[in-house]
Design an enzyme around this catalytic site. Structure first.
Site, short mmCIF file in Angstrom:
data_model
loop_
_atom_site.label_atom_id
_atom_site.label_comp_id
_atom_site.label_asym_id
_atom_site.label_seq_id
_atom_site.Cartn_x
_atom_site.Cartn_y
_atom_site.Cartn_z
N GLY A 169 -0.43 -6.19 4.53
CA GLY A 169 -0.64 -4.86 4.75
C GLY A 169 -1.42 -4.10 3.29
O GLY A 169 -0.57 -4.51 2.18
N GLY A 170 -1.05 -2.59 3.20
CA GLY A 170 -1.32 -1.84 2.36
C GLY A 170 0.06 -2.16 1.73
O GLY A 170 0.00 -2.32 0.55
N GLY A 404 -9.49 -21.04 -30.71
CA GLY A 404 -9.49 -20.01 -30.77
C GLY A 404 -7.76 -19.77 -30.47
O GLY A 404 -7.76 -18.65 -30.42
N ALA A 405 -6.79 -20.68 -29.25
CA ALA A 405 -5.70 -20.18 -29.37
C ALA A 405 -4.51 -20.63 -29.95
O ALA A 405 -3.48 -19.70 -29.48
CB ALA A 405 -5.30 -22.39 -28.82
C1 HXC Z 1 6.95 1.26 14.48
C2 HXC Z 1 7.97 -0.86 14.28
C3 HXC Z 1 6.96 -1.37 13.06
C4 HXC Z 1 6.07 0.00 12.83
C5 HXC Z 1 7.80 -3.03 13.85
N1 HXC Z 1 8.43 -2.00 14.61
N2 HXC Z 1 7.27 -2.72 13.28
N3 HXC Z 1 8.15 1.00 14.89
N4 HXC Z 1 5.94 0.52 13.42
N5 HXC Z 1 5.58 -0.82 11.95
C6 HXC Z 1 9.63 -2.03 15.62
C7 HXC Z 1 9.68 -3.14 16.79
O1 HXC Z 1 8.54 -2.13 17.21
C8 HXC Z 1 10.97 -3.73 17.25
O2 HXC Z 1 11.63 -2.42 17.95
C9 HXC Z 1 11.40 -3.93 15.88
O3 HXC Z 1 10.94 -2.55 14.91
C10 HXC Z 1 12.05 -5.01 15.32
O4 HXC Z 1 9.76 -5.56 15.92
P1 HXC Z 1 10.23 -7.13 16.30
O5 HXC Z 1 8.79 -6.85 16.61
O6 HXC Z 1 10.88 -7.21 17.05
O7 HXC Z 1 10.11 -8.46 14.98
P2 HXC Z 1 10.17 -9.05 15.01
O8 HXC Z 1 10.43 -10.09 16.07
O9 HXC Z 1 10.62 -10.24 13.52
O10 HXC Z 1 8.56 -9.26 14.15
C11 HXC Z 1 8.19 -8.53 12.84
C12 HXC Z 1 7.01 -7.86 12.63
C13 HXC Z 1 5.87 -7.38 13.42
C14 HXC Z 1 6.03 -9.23 12.85
C15 HXC Z 1 6.81 -6.84 11.55
O11 HXC Z 1 7.59 -6.32 14.35
C16 HXC Z 1 4.89 -6.80 13.57
O12 HXC Z 1 3.58 -7.45 13.86
N6 HXC Z 1 5.20 -5.02 12.94
C17 HXC Z 1 3.78 -4.26 13.18
C18 HXC Z 1 3.19 -5.00 11.97
C19 HXC Z 1 1.79 -3.78 11.53
O13 HXC Z 1 1.37 -3.79 11.99
N7 HXC Z 1 2.87 -2.45 10.69
C20 HXC Z 1 1.67 -1.80 10.26
C21 HXC Z 1 0.99 -2.58 8.80
S1 HXC Z 1 -0.30 -1.52 8.14
P3 HXC Z 1 12.93 -2.20 19.02
O14 HXC Z 1 12.98 -1.16 19.43
O15 HXC Z 1 12.08 -3.62 20.24
O16 HXC Z 1 13.81 -3.13 17.89
C22 HXC Z 1 0.51 -0.96 7.00
C23 HXC Z 1 -0.75 -0.10 5.75
C24 HXC Z 1 0.43 0.23 4.87
O17 HXC Z 1 1.59 -1.47 7.01
C25 HXC Z 1 -0.55 0.86 4.72
C26 HXC Z 1 -0.10 1.28 2.44
C27 HXC Z 1 -1.33 1.96 1.98
#
Ligand code: HXC
Length: 510
Positions: A169-170, A404-405
């Site tokens: 993402g971002g 040019g290069a």
């Molecule tokens: C809160 C999160 C989290 C998040 C993971 N966790 N991502 N908690 N916010 N964004 C937590 C999970 O709940 C889990 O907690 C622990 O971290 C580990 O995650 P798992 O899913 O068990 O790990 P894994 O299977 O390795 O998968 C990793 C992952 C997945 C692919 C990153 O967690 C995932 O898809 N997370 C969400 C990603 C996402 O959509 N993020 C927002 C993106 S938008 P527990 O307690 O069970 O251990 C963004 C915008 C930024 O980031 C913008 C900036 C401008």
């Protein structure tokens, strides 16, 4: 008093456990080190001073009020690499997936502010699920605060990003705005939208690794600079790399004393250029033969291989090398190679690193794809970057410098300080064959005549002496003297000072 001391010890031990033993084991089972283990490999022994170990998030939604882990998913502090300071943040995936909360962002911003004020580089170790979902827009604000600091720090302190887990993402835009990105194969990825969203929107099926893994970004997109097999390799390479860089734009690069004599003559170089001007040779051989102790740190070696960029040292001081690679696409400049080299030249210029350019370029790559892709704009990035650079610039034409290069590749006309050529150099508007086919078009059916005209053109222009006659080349040198000539010139150019016209900033063709 002992009870108070014990309490501190207890709190520190708790913080060091991050998300707990189970999650640490899960991290290890993926072949990944924890945030603190990574820092330990990266810095000199016992040099790391951790800050903000007791910071916790302030979120009271979605049950978060009961879930607080000291440090809140990121370890920050100051360490040393080869006895030189460095600020580090290392995201802890064992704590809420390393996700970025308001508190987590404020920790990162704290060391960025210090780094900027004190002139100390930043290394960010990224391993995060992105914005802390429970915190919503507050977390987005945190990212933007980091982005703003990445921009303010750009050109002031070197910023290096190590991608050692998810970065999606971002969140990708912070590393993207830093100077260098190193990734770990099979355990890290970067993409703006992941495979599931891609499938929904474009109906394309792709794995995480193929979409945004280390190999993809170091071979196809050019987003990342280097890919390594595992965490340890990445961290050790970062230590080596760090030693080439100055602490800030106010500092010189660190001097690494060498026993490699500056007057080391290398007679093998006299035979590097093949007799046949259309035969390739490996430009990397030349770089490795001239730098101190054959120690060259190549950047983006697997992307746009028709140009080589990287750091070496000459008589102990860091030098940035840019060199056409005749082994790939005959060393032609195209969109990707122009962008790759332009960004590197600008990095060197920001941080007072002299640039040595080795030229063997038959021209810009012809083609519909290149024109539609904007080679005009991308090629001009490299021209702009070389022309604006005010650091010491030395150019050596080994063989072809056509069209040019020739101008673009750090020619005398765009403020190169010292321009050398080997006797094998051919400096002309184009290659003899192409030139004759245009200016003697009426003779095209007459093979003998064309051959004679081609030889005539070659004699006249396919050498360095016309350019030397105009002073565009300062000296035609024997290949075996190259190291000596470069070292002496770099020593002389340490005195270089350039006045630039006032401007807010330039407007490089993006
Ligand atoms: C809160 C999160 C989290 C998040 C993971 N966790 N991502 N908690 N916010 N964004 C937590 C999970 O709940 C889990 O907690 C622990 O971290 C580990 O995650 P798992 O899913 O068990 O790990 P894994 O299977 O390795 O998968 C990793 C992952 C997945 C692919 C990153 O967690 C995932 O898809 N997370 C969400 C990603 C996402 O959509 N993020 C927002 C993106 S938008 P527990 O307690 O069970 O251990 C963004 C915008 C930024 O980031 C913008 C900036 C401008």
């Amino acid at each position: 008093m002992q009870a108070i001391l014990d309490e501190l010890e207890r709190r520190k031990n708790a913080a060091c456990l991050g998300g707990g033993i189970k999650r640490i084991k899960a991290q290890h089972s993926k072949g990944k080190l924890t945030a603190r283990e990574r820092i330990k490999v990266l810095v000199d022994e016992d040099s790391f001073e951790e800050w903000d170990m007791f910071v916790e998030h302030n979120c009271a939604d979605f049950g978060m009020e009961d879930k607080k882990i000291p440090g809140d998913g990121v370890v920050i502090g100051l360490g040393k690499i080869h006895n030189r300071p460095v600020f580090i943040f290392s995201q802890d995936f064992t704590v809420f997936g390393g996700s970025l909360s308001d508190a987590h962002a404020r920790k990162i911003c704290k060391i960025m502010d210090h780094g900027l004020r004190l002139g100390i580089p930043l290394i960010g170790i990224n391993d995060s699920g992105g914005a802390r979902i429970q915190e919503g827009v507050v977390s987005l604000g945190g990212y933007a605060e980091v982005f703003q600091r990445n921009v303010l720090a750009s050109g002031v302190i070197p910023q290096i990003s190590l991608i050692m887990g998810p970065c999606a993402g971002g969140a990708v835009y912070s590393p993207a705005m830093t100077d260098f990105i190193f990734m770990v194969k099979d355990s890290s990825y970067m993409f703006v939208t992941g495979p599931d969203v891609v499938k929904t929107v474009t109906h394309e099926s792709v794995t995480h690794e193929a979409l945004g893994g280390a190999v993809t970004h170091t071979t196809k997109s050019g987003v990342a600079d280097l890919a390594f097999d595992n965490d340890i390799e990445t961290l050790l390479a970062t230590r080596r790399f760090y030693n080439f860089l100055p602490l800030s734009n106010r500092d010189e690069s660190p001097l690494k004393p060498t026993n490699d004599p500056i007057n080391r003559l290398d007679y093998a170089l006299d035979h590097l250029i093949p007799e046949n001007p259309n035969m390739p040779y490996d430009m990397l051989d030349l770089i490795v033969k001239v730098v101190d102790d054959a120690d060259f740190f190549e950047i983006q070696p697997d992307y746009a291989k028709n140009i080589i960029i990287g750091f070496g040292r000459m008589n102990g001081s860091t030098v940035g090398f840019v060199a056409n690679q005749p082994l790939v696409l005959a060393g032609c400049l195209d969109i990707e190679s122009s962008r790759k080299a332009a960004r590197f030249v600008r990095f060197c210029d920001c941080f007072n690193i002299p640039i040595v350019t080795f030229v063997d370029v038959p021209g810009f790559m012809p083609g519909i794809d290149q024109e539609y892709g904007g080679i005009i704009k991308h090629g001009s990035k490299l021209l702009f970057a070389f022309a604006e650079a005010s650091v010491p610039k030395i150019t050596l034409i080994t063989r072809k410098a056509y069209g040019g290069a020739y101008d673009v590749m750090s020619s005398k006309h765009i403020r190169a300080d010292i321009n050398y050529a080997w006797p094998s150099a051919e400096i002309a508007v184009m290659g003899p064959k192409g030139a004759v086919e245009i200016i003697f078009r009426e003779d095209i059916g007459d093979k003998d005549k064309i051959e004679r005209r081609t030889e005539e053109y070659r004699q006249k222009f396919a050498n360095p002496f016309i350019a030397a006659h105009y002073g565009f080349i300062d000296d035609v040198i024997m290949p075996h003297q190259t190291r000596l000539k470069l070292c002496r010139s770099l020593e002389l150019l340490k005195r270089k000072k350039v006045e630039q016209p006032y401007k807010k900033h330039n407007n490089i063709p993006l």
